[in-house]
Design an enzyme around this catalytic site. Structure first.
Site, short mmCIF file in Angstrom:
data_model
loop_
_atom_site.label_atom_id
_atom_site.label_comp_id
_atom_site.label_asym_id
_atom_site.label_seq_id
_atom_site.Cartn_x
_atom_site.Cartn_y
_atom_site.Cartn_z
N CYS A 147 -16.43 6.76 -26.65
CA CYS A 147 -17.72 7.48 -26.62
C CYS A 147 -18.27 7.58 -25.20
O CYS A 147 -19.34 7.05 -24.88
CB CYS A 147 -18.72 6.79 -27.54
SG CYS A 147 -18.28 6.97 -29.28
N GLU A 148 -17.52 8.24 -24.34
CA GLU A 148 -17.90 8.52 -22.96
C GLU A 148 -17.31 9.89 -22.60
O GLU A 148 -16.13 10.15 -22.86
CB GLU A 148 -17.32 7.49 -21.99
CG GLU A 148 -17.73 6.06 -22.22
CD GLU A 148 -19.02 5.71 -21.50
OE1 GLU A 148 -19.54 6.57 -20.76
OE2 GLU A 148 -19.49 4.59 -21.70
N ARG B 264 2.31 -0.86 -6.29
CA ARG B 264 2.42 0.45 -6.92
C ARG B 264 3.80 1.08 -6.68
O ARG B 264 4.38 1.66 -7.60
CB ARG B 264 1.34 1.37 -6.35
CG ARG B 264 1.25 2.72 -7.02
CD ARG B 264 0.36 3.67 -6.22
NE ARG B 264 -0.86 3.05 -5.80
CZ ARG B 264 -2.01 3.11 -6.47
NH1 ARG B 264 -2.07 3.79 -7.59
NH2 ARG B 264 -3.10 2.52 -6.01
N GLY C 217 0.76 -1.23 0.00
CA GLY C 217 0.00 0.00 0.00
C GLY C 217 0.79 1.28 0.00
O GLY C 217 0.22 2.38 -0.07
N TYR D 187 -10.84 6.88 -10.71
CA TYR D 187 -10.43 7.45 -9.42
C TYR D 187 -10.24 8.96 -9.45
O TYR D 187 -9.79 9.53 -8.46
CB TYR D 187 -9.10 6.82 -8.97
CG TYR D 187 -9.09 5.33 -8.83
CD1 TYR D 187 -10.03 4.68 -8.04
CD2 TYR D 187 -8.13 4.57 -9.47
CE1 TYR D 187 -10.01 3.30 -7.90
CE2 TYR D 187 -8.10 3.18 -9.33
CZ TYR D 187 -9.04 2.56 -8.55
OH TYR D 187 -9.01 1.20 -8.41
#
Length: 450
Positions: free
Chosen positions: A370-371, A302, A265, A342
């Protein structure tokens, strides 16, 4: 609930030069433009096309070694199991395996990827709240290091499978310490309302029950409180302090605990925000768990894979709207979904040397899907760019390609690994034939076709 991270922060964005200076694997060459290690991104675009994911092997190695050094420096006996969900590239996994990292997996596919990359079963941990019978059978067959049990029901299920196979599975009990990591609400995992693990108050009784089940060998306790934790070490210290108390209670009851799985994390700075370093995490582990004198396990994703990766894209066109400029790219939310999902911020650098030093003005950076949500950035300071010009999305090595999709029937992008002055395509761009493969039209519809 944690507040979303805005696409357009109130504070001024870092300049191109500031973004570049904070990422030592990147540089700007006056002739060749933006470089990853010793390779111009323009050369990669010419060879592999766009959009393409590009990973720096050198940066992966440096970050793996920095985390290892921080743990050793605090006198910790620690095993690092890279969280495969962050980036599933076999080439990335092979680089990390060569650095001595194991794998933390959450699916059969990730387990098979880790093994295909050369990571031995003895260095693999299987986490996740919904492991299937098929997945558990594979984990037992591969004799992996540890299966993290997340419920009493899963313990009973795994016991029955292991006993039927005449095998013993090493298990850790994942506990939920009810600690708020103060990260995005969609990626917090250690609060009481989250689906992960068992309540820490219920853990002693369940651990004792596991110890009596056939086919199971309890070896430790585990936790994971969330992803992209940048608000300091307080949440880690609180969670690990509760784990230490749990281990002491289990020992007092005569139950075996051989190690503690601390999860992952640790966050990274996507913009210019401060972020904790691995030395701070090692210090938190030492302060909270050091008195146990037990080996610990970490599962970073990450922090290892994010900064070494970028998404390389081309400008399709520049469109002037009624009151704003749009920079339309060939990359889209199906490639990099983090901004849409996010509200995440990614640095965007022009690749061309002239574009890099040209005057800038606000632009909305969008893709062709198409958004309306297919927006990477709003009001970002960027130069005027012509069709075919290249841009790079920074810090996209984690939860980039791994979360991509084929929405709008857009093929998955290619992947490239750079190592010094060498580069190689490590995943081919998906063909339209492959995109359609596996689809079938039922016979009765074929009969009705004109």
């Amino acid at each position: 609930m944690a507040a979303p991270l805005p696409i357009a922060p109130a504070d001024p964005d870092p300049s191109f030069a500031e973004l570049l200076a904070a990422r030592p694997h990147l540089s700007m060459n006056a002739l060749d433009g933006l470089m990853v290690e010793g390779v111009p991104l323009a050369r990669i675009a010419a060879a592999a096309g766009t959009p393409t994911w590009v990973y720096s092997a050198g940066a992966l190695r440096r970050r793996a070694r920095a985390l290892q050094a921080a743990l050793v420096g605090d006198g910790l006996r620690a095993g690092i199991h890279y969280a495969v969900k962050a980036n599933t590239s076999l080439a990335v996994l092979r680089v990390l395996a060569a650095e001595g990292l194991g794998a933390d997996v959450v699916s059969e596919g990730e387990l098979r990827a880790a093994r295909a990359a050369g990571i031995p079963g003895s260095a693999i941990v299987f986490s996740g709240v919904g492991k299937t019978e098929r997945e558990l059978r594979l984990a037992i067959a591969e004799d992996i290091a540890q299966i993290n049990i997340e419920s009493a029901e899963e313990a009973a299920m795994l016991s029955a499978i292991a006993a039927s196979l005449g095998r013993t599975a090493r298990v850790a009990l994942r506990v939920n310490p009810d600690v708020d990591a103060r990260t995005h609400a969609k990626i917090t995992t250690g609060r009481s309302e989250n689906k992960f693990g068992v309540a820490i108050d219920d853990a002693p009784a369940l651990y004792a029950r596991i110890a009596g089940l056939p086919g199971l060998e309890p070896v430790g306790v585990a936790t994971h409180i969330g992803s992209q934790i940048t608000s300091g070490m307080a949440a880690y210290r609180a969670a690990y302090a509760r784990l230490a108390e749990l281990v002491e209670a289990l020992w007092a009851a005569g139950l075996p605990v051989k190690h503690v799985d601390c999860g992952g994390g640790l966050g990274i700075p996507y913009r210019d925000e401060p972020a904790p370093m691995p030395e701070a995490l090692a210090g938190a582990i030492k302060a909270s768990l050091g008195r146990l004198n037990l080996p610990v396990m970490l599962e970073p994703g990450r922090w290892i894979a994010g900064p070494p990766g970028l998404l390389l894209a081309s400008v399709v066109l520049q469109k002037q709207g009624a009151d704003r400029r749009f920079l339309v790219l060939d990359a889209a939310m199906n490639d990099l979904v983090r901004p849409a999902m996010y509200e995440a911020w990614h640095g965007i650098l022009p690749v061309g040397p002239v574009d890099f030093v040209s005057p800038v003005a606000p632009a909305d950076v969008v893709g062709p899907v198409c958004e309306t949500g297919d927006t990477f950035a709003r009001g970002r300071a960027l130069p005027s760019m012509t069709p075919g010009a290249l841009v790079a999305f920074l810090d996209a090595g984690a939860y980039g390609a791994a979360m991509s999709s084929t929405y709008n029937m857009r093929p998955l992008a290619a992947e490239v690994l750079v190592d010094g002055t060498r580069f190689a395509v490590t995943r081919d761009r998906q063909s339209y034939e492959a995109l359609l493969a596996g689809n079938r039209i039922p016979d009765w519809l074929e009969e009705r076709s004109p």
